[in-house]
Each structure stands twice: as C-alpha cells, then as structure tokens.
Design a protein around this motif. Structure first.
Motif, PDB file in Angstrom:
ATOM      1  N   GLY A 247       0.815  -1.207   0.000  1.00  0.00           N
ATOM      2  CA  GLY A 247       0.000   0.000   0.000  1.00  0.00           C
ATOM      3  C   GLY A 247       0.851   1.260   0.000  1.00  0.00           C
ATOM      4  O   GLY A 247       0.551   2.233  -0.713  1.00  0.00           O
ATOM      5  N   GLU A 258      -5.396   1.984  -5.356  1.00  0.00           N
ATOM      6  CA  GLU A 258      -4.735   0.734  -5.013  1.00  0.00           C
ATOM      7  C   GLU A 258      -4.271   0.749  -3.562  1.00  0.00           C
ATOM      8  O   GLU A 258      -4.412  -0.239  -2.835  1.00  0.00           O
ATOM      9  N   ALA A 259      -3.723   1.894  -3.131  1.00  0.00           N
ATOM     10  CA  ALA A 259      -3.267   2.021  -1.748  1.00  0.00           C
ATOM     11  C   ALA A 259      -4.425   1.842  -0.773  1.00  0.00           C
ATOM     12  O   ALA A 259      -4.291   1.148   0.251  1.00  0.00           O
ATOM     13  N   GLN A 262      -5.284  -1.815  -0.355  1.00  0.00           N
ATOM     14  CA  GLN A 262      -4.295  -2.539   0.442  1.00  0.00           C
ATOM     15  C   GLN A 262      -4.434  -2.196   1.932  1.00  0.00           C
ATOM     16  O   GLN A 262      -4.409  -3.087   2.797  1.00  0.00           O
ATOM     17  N   PHE A 263      -4.596  -0.930   2.229  1.00  0.00           N
ATOM     18  CA  PHE A 263      -4.702  -0.516   3.632  1.00  0.00           C
ATOM     19  C   PHE A 263      -5.992  -1.035   4.272  1.00  0.00           C
ATOM     20  O   PHE A 263      -6.001  -1.408   5.449  1.00  0.00           O
ATOM     21  N   ALA A 289      -3.963   7.867   2.451  1.00  0.00           N
ATOM     22  CA  ALA A 289      -4.377   7.540   1.086  1.00  0.00           C
ATOM     23  C   ALA A 289      -5.665   8.271   0.701  1.00  0.00           C
ATOM     24  O   ALA A 289      -5.808   8.762  -0.427  1.00  0.00           O
TER      25      ALA A 289
END
Length: 330
Positions: A247, A258-259, A262-263, A289
């Motif tokens: 992330g 995308e980050a 992931q987070f 993010a």
C-alpha cells in the motif's frame, strides 16, 4: 517447517502418552505442552496458547519453584504471547525475568541468553528506545555468532533484529548488510519459501521503501506476501505487514485507489488477529491515502483522529505524535 496441523497431531499424540504415563501434570509433561502452546501461538490461536502457557507455568512453579531454569523458557514464551497481544509491559516483565534466570543459571554467554536479549531488543525498538535496542541487539548477535556460527539460522534472527534497529536509526548501509545476511542465512537453513525468509524479505522491503526505492521495495514486499499467503494462509497476521508495504508503494507511485484497497485489507487482518495498535497505524495509512482525493479529505481527517485516539486508549499516547503532526498540517 510451518506445517501446523501436522505438528498439532504429533503434539496431541505425545500429550496422550504423557497422560497414559501419569506425567501430564508434571514438569516432564510440560515439554509437550510447551510445543503445543508454541504451535497454537504460531497459528494465531491465542486463547488456546494462553491457556497452555498458564498451565505450564503453574506446574513448574508448584513442582520446582519460581527460581529454577525450567521457568525461563515458559516465561520467554509467555512474553511472546503478551507481545503478540500488544501487552508490551507484561511482555517486558516476562522477557526480563527469563533473561535473569538464563544468565544466573547458564551464564552470560549461553545461547538462551541471546534468545531473551533478542526479544528485549525488539521490544525496545517498538518503544522507540533505539540506543537500548542496539545494545541488546549487538550482544545477542555476538552470542549467536560465537555459539551457533555467523551463517546459522540463530545468527540470522539476531542479524535481522539488529538490521531493523539500524533501519530505524537511519543507518541504511549497516541495515542492508545485516538484513541481506539474515535472508541468506534463513533461506540456507530452511529453504527459500519458509516464513522466516519472508520476515527477512519484509524487512528488506521496509528498508528500500525508507530509501525511496519503490521498485525494490515492491519486489521484496511481493515476494514476502507470496511466501506468507502460501505457508500461513491468506488471513494470517503475517500477511498484513506485506500488504501495508505494498500500500505504501502504491501511495508513493501516486496510485491512491490501489493504496486504499491494500490498507483496508491490512486493517481487516489486524482487527481479526487482535492487533489494535497495528490496526491504528493501518487506519492512519488509510487516512493518508484518502487525503489524496479532495472529496474524501473529511473522511481522512476522521480516520486519522480515530487512529490517534486508539493509540491513546492503548496507553501508547507517545506514538501518536506523527499522526498529530500530520493532522496539524492539514
């Protein structure tokens, strides 16, 4: 070998034999309980691990007393359980008592002393005591290299601990040398797909992220993630740090969507695996993010404030300085 179910079958068979021999509630029987507890801990079955570890300490204390060598290993393992559950002061007390017993009974250069030193070094690093962590880490590494050899698995553990300490100090050249040695040693001892190798690769990912080399960081994080998902399963705690790292790479590459994904995944994993402090940091990462999109900046502030309050509630108010500084600049 990270084959937990197979390990549990053997441990429970051994436990049945201790019962048949009348040794289940004796110090001799605790050797089996110890293995069982460690498997539960590594699997993430924390309640089962805690029950077994409490049983071990009660048996040894009653049969031998609290000042005997047989208490040291179980105390160290109980410290690992406390650490896993973010009970840092309880972990420190267990590690310190184990260290005292190892040193007094086995001598200051015994390999088991390095075991407790390494745990205390990691704890000091988590608390931000970098000087204390370095002192403990250097001593642990010296013992491991002398007793086990500089390329042993045991030495690789100490190399990784010290490498992470130097990474936190910003001494990246020292950190890189140690972490690369740790990865090679773990792979040589256990094979390239073992979780121990994944830990070393994860640390290398964090180092390269810190140095601003996003491509290298992404490669190490992705490799570590693949190892953990295969060996541990997709929902194991070990998966979460690699997901966070990817992330951060996505955020550094200006890929906020995308980050965010992931987070959010990391936050789910930390919450499911009883890691509230790590969950708070994942929430802050998610806030950073979200901030990159104007429409979600109010949500980002709320997430960051929630993370800061979570750290305060956990008794880690000093850790929230980074979040407070971020909020003050927004």
């Amino acid at each position: 070998m990270a084959r937990h179910e197979e390990g549990l079958r053997w441990a429970k068979l051994a436990q049945a034999l201790t019962v048949s021999l009348g040794e289940a509630d004796t110090v001799r029987g605790t050797w089996v309980l110890n293995i069982l507890g460690l498997i539960y801990l590594d699997k993430g079955q924390l309640d089962e691990a805690e029950e077994v570890m409490e049983q071990i300490l009660a048996i040894v204390s009653e049969e031998l007393g609290a000042d005997e060598l047989e208490m040291a290993g179980p105390l160290n393992n109980r410290g690992n359980l406390h650490y896993r559950r973010d009970r840092l002061e309880d972990a420190r007390a267990c590690y310190q008592r184990a260290l005292e017993l190892f040193e007094r009974i086995l001598g200051p250069e015994h390999p088991d002393v390095a075991l407790a030193l390494g745990n205390l070094a990691r704890l000091a690093l988590d608390r931000g005591d970098l000087d204390g962590a370095e002192r403990l880490g250097l001593r642990a590494l010296a013992i491991r290299e002398e007793s086990n050899g500089p390329e042993s698995l045991e030495a690789s553990h100490a190399q990784q601990d010290l490498g992470n300490i130097y990474r936190a100090r910003g001494e990246s050249a020292k950190a890189l040398e140690l972490l690369e040695r740790a990865a090679v040693g773990a792979a040589k001892a256990l094979g390239a797909e073992h979780p121990e190798v994944g830990y070393a690769l994860l640390s290398l990912g964090e180092l390269h992220l810190q140095r601003g080399d996003l491509d290298k960081a992404a490669r190490f994080y992705s490799r570590a993630l693949g190892i953990f998902q295969t060996s541990r399963g997709p929902d194991h705690l070990d998966v979460a740090p690699a997901v966070v790292g990817l992330g951060e790479v996505a955020l550094g590459r200006n890929r906020p969507n995308e980050a965010v994904r992931q987070f959010e995944r990391a936050l789910e994993l930390y919450a499911a695996n009883e890691r509230p402090r790590d969950a708070a940091w994942a929430r802050f990462a998610l806030a950073r993010a979200r901030w990159t999109r104007k429409a979600s900046q109010a949500e980002a502030r709320a997430l960051a404030r929630a993370a800061a309050e979570e750290l305060t509630a956990l008794g880690a108010a000093a850790d929230r300085a980074e979040i407070d500084a971020w909020l003050a600049g927004k």
